[in-house]
Design an enzyme around this catalytic site. Structure first.
Site, short mmCIF file in Angstrom:
data_model
loop_
_atom_site.label_atom_id
_atom_site.label_comp_id
_atom_site.label_asym_id
_atom_site.label_seq_id
_atom_site.Cartn_x
_atom_site.Cartn_y
_atom_site.Cartn_z
CG ASP A 37 4.12 12.54 4.87
OD1 ASP A 37 4.04 12.25 6.09
OD2 ASP A 37 4.87 13.41 4.70
CD GLU A 60 -2.60 -1.19 2.89
OE1 GLU A 60 -2.36 0.01 3.58
OE2 GLU A 60 -3.24 -2.09 2.86
CE LYS A 116 4.83 5.21 6.89
NZ LYS A 116 4.77 6.68 7.56
CE1 TYR A 127 -3.73 3.08 8.81
CE2 TYR A 127 -3.53 4.63 7.04
CZ TYR A 127 -3.49 4.29 8.52
OH TYR A 127 -2.90 5.24 9.37
CE LYS A 175 9.19 6.55 6.94
NZ LYS A 175 9.56 7.80 7.45
CE LYS A 226 -1.03 -1.78 6.47
NZ LYS A 226 -2.06 -1.05 6.30
CB CYS A 240 22.14 39.52 19.29
SG CYS A 240 21.39 41.35 20.22
S1 IVH Z 1 -0.76 0.57 8.86
C1 IVH Z 1 -0.17 -1.77 12.45
N1 IVH Z 1 -0.92 1.63 6.55
O1 IVH Z 1 2.30 5.43 8.88
C2 IVH Z 1 -0.37 -0.78 11.12
N2 IVH Z 1 0.03 2.98 8.19
O2 IVH Z 1 4.83 4.63 10.69
C3 IVH Z 1 -0.16 0.66 11.75
N3 IVH Z 1 0.35 5.37 7.39
O3 IVH Z 1 0.69 5.80 12.04
C4 IVH Z 1 -0.30 1.39 10.37
N4 IVH Z 1 0.02 5.11 5.04
O4 IVH Z 1 -0.12 6.99 10.11
C5 IVH Z 1 -0.51 1.87 7.59
N5 IVH Z 1 -1.39 2.08 4.22
C6 IVH Z 1 -0.95 2.46 5.65
C7 IVH Z 1 -0.45 3.89 5.92
C8 IVH Z 1 -0.03 3.97 7.13
C9 IVH Z 1 0.20 5.87 6.11
C10 IVH Z 1 0.78 5.82 8.64
C11 IVH Z 1 0.14 5.88 9.88
C12 IVH Z 1 0.86 5.09 10.83
C13 IVH Z 1 2.06 5.58 10.26
C14 IVH Z 1 3.25 4.44 10.79
#
Ligand code: IVH
Length: 674
Positions: A120, A116, A118, A227, A317, A293, A429
């Site tokens: 921001d 998926e 990520k 998600y 990342k 995942k 300063c």
């Molecule tokens: S899963 C147990 N899926 O990334 C799984 N997180 O570093 C927890 N985030 O706090 C999160 N896109 O704010 C998941 N497709 C995605 C995501 C995602 C962004 C963020 C989320 C989380 C952080 C984790």
């Protein structure tokens, strides 16, 4: 009053239609009516509700415009912790993740993954009961978050009511974010209105969600992508991640299904990672990586989780975005301690959708390290929310006209001479009345971590200083409504709000005042320690150097800084004025005998039930203190598996040694939970 059945039916029908079109527009991206037609339906609904307010309910589409401000955010415990993700940075890390899972499962069989994006933004949890949105919360510390229900209701992409067939109970997690075009437009609007612009879409999102007035959130272009799950009570719960996303979409939630990819094994994941990296530029929103995942929920369960991250997922990342631009000139910023920081004025360049026009050069050591000069072509990098950095000079592009960056000899704000002490990387300063220092001190004093005077931002601080209404932090408490009316764009409501915010800050805890005063080396943490130890300002002021140094974590440098602060007549006068204007910080001394008062704890080994900082927090909540090293003064050592030298030393010293569970039990007993 009884409501005519006909009106009730009309209201129900309008709500149904609006929910339906909202769903088509936001969740399915397939509108069937124009915006104008939608607005017309909404207007009809608003008219009915105006005449018959009894018909208004929290799920009515009318509630999206935002209700009246809430006094503050209450806390909501998540029924299942909202976990965070471990990070990977490259292909090797991803292969290692896959190998680790196989070792854990004791099987060589390929694992199916769902990849998926990520996003921001800001993680939130939405709780639906019988299909109705009950509440929404932020992640907070993972266990307890802030209730942002009224704000969430204003976000069009968050259904107030789920589709038929949705589970009885559904706790769904997702990321609230802002698309780039909408973000740019918001910033343009703010610039036109003289408001501070947001550094990036994530900050804009977080700022919008934290508004106490939902009517402000209602005007921010937020959206969501779901998600994950918390609790669920469904007849046929999903058995895997992809199936879950599809179900979420069927139930009416917004999911970025088009961009997810199923991979049969880790090679498939790596391909998807490469693909996503090339697609990243074309996306209308920011992503900072790819989340991988394990697709099967059964396997997820078998793998389980560590204290704060699941074993079955990882975030890979992307490398930070870099662009080349021209360093046009350098300006010097004066901080509240007088430190003069060089800042590069850059020819504006878009770095992953955000325009960058300046970057901190930090100090003269950094300038030397980079070898950077005015007129150089430089590479700038923006990693997530971090302020852009200059990472490199493009030496090949020099033409000989580049100029070294001079070190100022006088303060650019007040003209007083500046000096750079040995060992310091920036000049300072020394002018006590320097307007730039004063401005920064006031901003710091009013900031959220200090006195938290909401609304007193840059714009008003600058004006208050300019028309000389304020000469020190104490003057803030003498302002009245007429004073505020002298500021630009100040109305009755805003003036009232600011006065209320200033008044509320009179009773902030001592630690916040201490931090807000900007005493050198006294950050949030030490301010807390000092306020616990001394209980009130007078106690701290009377303390001599020895008493200060005897305080845990307070070293000679901090002690000297405190002594110098309290020896300065100007500071004492400000404190006197603060007191005279009714600033009475709540005492935060821990009552003797309470909880762990006076007790010292050390954590060691691999902690599995809580993180080190969570443990420290628990100790501090009970009035104890957490330290990093074992000494005669240590009362308890909390040891997890793999503890080494600290455990040995504690045994030698005869210190109480507890396991994680014993510690949690002790906390329970002490806080009277058991
Ligand atoms: S899963 C147990 N899926 O990334 C799984 N997180 O570093 C927890 N985030 O706090 C999160 N896109 O704010 C998941 N497709 C995605 C995501 C995602 C962004 C963020 C989320 C989380 C952080 C984790």
């Amino acid at each position: 009053m009884t409501i005519p059945e006909k009106m009730r039916a009309k209201h129900t029908e309008l709500c149904r239609q609006l929910h339906h079109h909202n769903h088509l527009y936001h969740s399915l991206n397939a509108p069937q009516i124009s915006d104008a037609e939608y607005d017309q339906l909404l207007r009809r609904l608003l008219e009915i509700e105006k005449d018959l307010p009894e018909l208004v309910n929290p799920s009515s589409p009318s509630q999206r415009v935002g209700s009246s401000p809430e006094p503050g955010f209450s806390q909501i415990a998540h029924s299942r912790p909202m976990l965070s993700l471990e990070n990977a940075f490259n292909a090797d890390d991803l292969r290692e993740f896959d190998a680790r899972l196989k070792r854990f499962l004791g099987s060589e069989e390929s694992i199916e993954y769902l990849c998926e994006m990520k996003l921001d933004g800001v993680a939130v949890e939405l709780v639906y009961q019988k299909g109705q949105l009950q509440h929404a919360s932020t992640r907070g510390d993972g266990r307890v978050g802030e209730a942002i229900t009224a704000n969430a209701r204003t976000i069009g992409a968050i259904p107030l009511q789920l589709q038929a067939g949705a589970p009885q109970l559904l706790e769904v997690r997702g990321e609230v974010y802002m698309e780039l075009p909408a973000f740019r437009q918001l910033n343009e609007q703010r610039r036109d209105e003289g408001e501070k612009t947001f550094a990036n879409p994530r900050n804009a999102t977080a700022g919008s969600l934290r508004q106490l007035d939902p009517r402000i959130t209602a005007n921010r272009p937020l959206t969501i992508s779901c998600y994950g799950l918390g609790e669920i009570d469904a007849d046929q719960p999903p058995t895997g991640q992809l199936e879950m996303l599809r179900k979420l979409r069927d139930w009416g939630l917004r999911v970025n299904l088009e961009t997810v990819a199923l991979a049969g094994d880790i090679d498939g994941v790596l391909k998807q990672y490469q693909k996503l990296m090339t697609e990243r530029d074309r996306l209308p929103f920011e992503i900072d990586g790819m989340v991988v995942k394990v697709n099967s929920f059964a396997l997820q369960q078998e793998l389980g989780e560590k204290s704060r991250t699941p074993r079955w997922a990882i975030a890979c990342k992307f490398p930070p975005r870099q662009e080349e631009t021209l360093l046009e000139s350098v300006r010097f910023q004066v901080g509240r301690t007088g430190a003069i920081t060089p800042v590069a004025n850059l020819c504006p360049v878009s770095v992953s959708g955000v325009t960058v026009s300046s970057a901190s050069l930090h100090n003269w050591d950094e300038i030397e390290r980079l070898g950077v000069r005015i007129g150089d072509r430089v590479i700038v990098e923006r990693a997530g929310d971090v302020i852009p950095d200059i990472v490199k000079v493009v030496i090949e592009k020099r033409n000989g006209s580049e100029q070294p960056i001079p070190e100022p000899t006088t303060c650019p704000a007040c003209g007083s001479p500046v000096s750079r002490e040995t060992g310091e990387v920036v000049p300072r300063c020394q002018g006590l009345t320097c307007p730039a220092r004063l401005k920064e001190s006031l901003k710091h004093f009013a900031s959220r971590a200090a006195m938290d005077i909401e609304g007193l931002g840059d714009r008003f601080v600058e004006q208050l200083l300019q028309i000389e209404l304020v000469h020190s932090v104490a003057d803030l408490y003498r302002l009245n409504k007429e004073d505020f009316f002298r500021l630009e764009r100040m109305g009755d409501v805003l003036a009232e709000k600011l006065l209320t915010a200033i008044d509320a800050s009179r009773r902030r805890p001592l630690e916040r005042l201490l931090f807000g005063l900007g005493i050198r080396h006294v950050g949030v943490h030490l301010a807390k320690i000092l306020s616990r130890r001394f209980g009130n300002l007078e106690g701290l002021r009377q303390a001599n150097r020895e008493t200060l140094i005897e305080t845990h974590e307070i070293g000679p440098q901090v002690a000297d800084s405190l002594m110098a602060f309290f020896a300065d007549e100007h500071n004492i006068e400000v404190l006197r004025q603060l007191e005279a204007s009714g600033v009475q910080p709540e005492s935060s001394a821990v009552p003797q005998g309470a909880g762990f008062a006076g007790k010292s704890f050390v954590f060691t080994g691999k902690l599995e039930r809580f993180s080190r900082s969570e443990g420290a927090e628990l100790v501090e909540q009970q009035g104890g203190r957490a330290s990093g090293s074992v000494s005669k003064k240590t009362d308890y050592l909390i040891a997890g598996p793999g503890a080494g030298s600290k455990l040995a030393k504690a045994e030698q010293l005869g210190i109480n040694i507890l396991g994680e569970d014993d510690f949690l039990q002790l906390i329970k007993e002490i806080s009277g939970e058991d």
